[in-house]
Design a protein around this motif. Structure first.
Motif, short mmCIF file in Angstrom:
data_model
loop_
_atom_site.label_atom_id
_atom_site.label_comp_id
_atom_site.label_asym_id
_atom_site.label_seq_id
_atom_site.Cartn_x
_atom_site.Cartn_y
_atom_site.Cartn_z
N ASN A 1 34.40 38.59 42.00
CA ASN A 1 35.43 38.01 41.40
C ASN A 1 35.27 36.70 40.77
O ASN A 1 36.48 35.88 40.27
CB ASN A 1 36.71 37.81 42.55
N VAL B 1 36.08 30.64 40.37
CA VAL B 1 36.91 31.73 41.08
C VAL B 1 38.38 31.17 41.10
O VAL B 1 38.47 30.22 41.66
CB VAL B 1 36.24 31.92 42.61
N GLU C 1 41.66 31.31 42.68
CA GLU C 1 42.17 32.14 44.12
C GLU C 1 43.77 31.92 43.87
O GLU C 1 44.42 30.97 43.61
CB GLU C 1 41.75 31.16 45.30
N ASP C 2 44.55 33.05 43.93
CA ASP C 2 46.05 33.09 44.01
C ASP C 2 46.49 32.77 45.27
O ASP C 2 47.76 32.58 45.43
CB ASP C 2 46.44 34.38 43.37
N ARG C 3 45.80 32.99 46.39
CA ARG C 3 46.10 32.55 47.87
C ARG C 3 46.71 31.19 47.64
O ARG C 3 45.90 30.33 46.95
CB ARG C 3 45.00 32.54 48.55
N ALA D 1 41.90 24.56 50.97
CA ALA D 1 41.17 25.20 49.63
C ALA D 1 39.84 24.32 49.45
O ALA D 1 38.95 25.34 48.95
CB ALA D 1 42.36 24.75 48.41
N GLU E 1 37.43 26.48 51.54
CA GLU E 1 37.40 27.85 51.21
C GLU E 1 36.35 27.80 49.97
O GLU E 1 35.42 28.65 49.92
CB GLU E 1 38.53 28.50 50.81
N CYS E 2 36.33 26.82 49.07
CA CYS E 2 35.37 26.52 47.97
C CYS E 2 33.92 26.40 48.68
O CYS E 2 33.05 27.13 48.20
CB CYS E 2 35.71 25.45 46.82
N MET F 1 32.20 29.40 49.66
CA MET F 1 31.80 30.47 48.36
C MET F 1 30.57 29.82 48.12
O MET F 1 29.87 30.32 47.04
CB MET F 1 32.78 30.36 47.64
N TYR G 1 47.42 24.83 40.29
CA TYR G 1 46.10 25.42 40.88
C TYR G 1 45.33 23.93 41.44
O TYR G 1 45.12 22.95 40.61
CB TYR G 1 45.12 26.15 40.02
N ALA H 1 47.69 27.59 44.71
CA ALA H 1 46.63 28.31 44.60
C ALA H 1 45.46 27.18 44.09
O ALA H 1 45.81 26.02 43.92
CB ALA H 1 46.79 29.19 43.15
N CYS I 1 37.93 27.57 42.28
CA CYS I 1 36.41 27.01 42.86
C CYS I 1 35.53 27.04 41.81
O CYS I 1 35.59 27.95 40.75
CB CYS I 1 36.09 28.11 44.01
#
Length: 319
Positions: free
Chosen positions: A152, A163, A165-167, A174, A177-178, A181, A220, A280, A283
């Protein structure tokens, strides 16, 4: 690319330090390292530069100047004939399986073309290596090797692998989360980055079947926050004062939203929000070191090993 990872350990605690002292280290950028990913194979991604290089290090340096993310390099002893292609031609002409013409027979040739042994690519291969083809003339090198960028991820030429992310998560989640990854919230402190990344966000929003109006209003989280002394810093603790570019939306930043975290809109503007607001996020994947198993580049290319998969071997260092 990837300027945010340079001073990730810095802290700024001395108010008497002059801005020139703080910003000077930022001018010494990391020299990004390319590592071999495939042997006797090349990527078919878009070529943005061609030269004949005497060494792989010379090819790598040219890739850095061209802001390429990967390259195909052919050692001089490989020659200019792709044995895989020649073998296919011989089979189609019913002249046997060997790619090498037998003595006393006419050699099968292809149309002559100008050959460059260093091909700079605008983007790196993703996880499934979808654009890799067999080619005994080349080996494939990339900035992104451990692990390869996930499916993705999207390449933005001259910027990096991103990346979107729509979450919707708060800034701290956030950020984490990055990191999970293998990256960080995207760096946007330049006009090119802000414009290209916001364009990517708009494309992602429209692809998700959102209306143009909703797409333009989507926010974002990016790698910029004002949680330290009402001054803004990147994800790597770089002060925004060390960058010339600003893209603040009207009314931003304001004391009302301080301390706050920055979001990028698809209309190319920065806005400041309370950091606990779910949004959102974008990343940016970090460049990485050599793959877990180095490619055995000294191995002879063979059409009997068409996949030429990664195998343990000696570490390749590019100066």
């Amino acid at each position: 690319m990837q300027s945010l990872y340079i001073l990730a350990y810095l802290t700024f605690f001395a108010t008497s330090i002059q801005p020139s002292q703080i910003c000077a280290p930022l001018r010494h950028r990391i020299k990004h390292q390319f590592h071999a990913v495939r042997h006797c194979q090349r990527s078919k991604r878009t070529v943005i530069g061609l030269i004949n290089a005497d060494t792989v290090s010379e090819c790598a340096e040219y890739a850095r100047r061209k802001h390429g993310m990967a390259f195909n390099y052919g050692p001089k002893n490989r020659g200019q004939v792709n044995l895989f292609e020649l073998s296919t031609i011989r089979k189609e002409n019913g002249t046997g399986n060997s790619p090498h013409p037998s003595k006393g027979t006419d050699a099968i040739t292809t149309e002559p073309e100008e050959f460059y042994n260093c091909q700079i690519l605008d983007c790196a291969e993703h996880r499934n290596l979808s654009s890799i083809v067999n080619d005994t003339r080349f080996d494939y090198y990339s900035l992104y090797t451990r692990p390869l960028p996930q499916d993705n991820a999207t390449c933005v030429p001259s910027i990096g692998m991103l990346v979107v992310e729509d979450r919707k998560l708060n800034y701290s989640l956030a950020f984490n989360e990055c990191q999970s990854m293998g990256g960080s919230l995207a760096h946007v402190a330049s006009e090119a980055r802000t414009n290209l990344i916001s364009h990517l966000c708009a494309d992602v929003s429209l692809a998700a079947n959102k209306s143009a109006a909703n797409a333009s209003g989507e926010m974002y989280y990016v790698g910029l926050n004002g949680t330290e002394g009402n001054k803004f810093f990147t994800s790597a603790k770089e002060p925004l004062d060390c960058f010339l570019y600003r893209a603040w939306a009207p009314g931003h930043p304001s004391n009302v939203n301080q301390p706050g975290c920055v979001a990028l809109s698809s209309n190319r503007s920065w806005t400041v929000h309370k950091c606990n607001k779910p949004l959102a996020f974008i990343c940016e994947l970090h460049t990485s070191g050599p793959p877990k198993h180095e490619v055995r580049l000294k191995r002879k290319c063979s059409v009997k090993r068409p996949n030429n998969r990664i195998a343990p071997g000696k570490k390749i260092l590019l100066s």
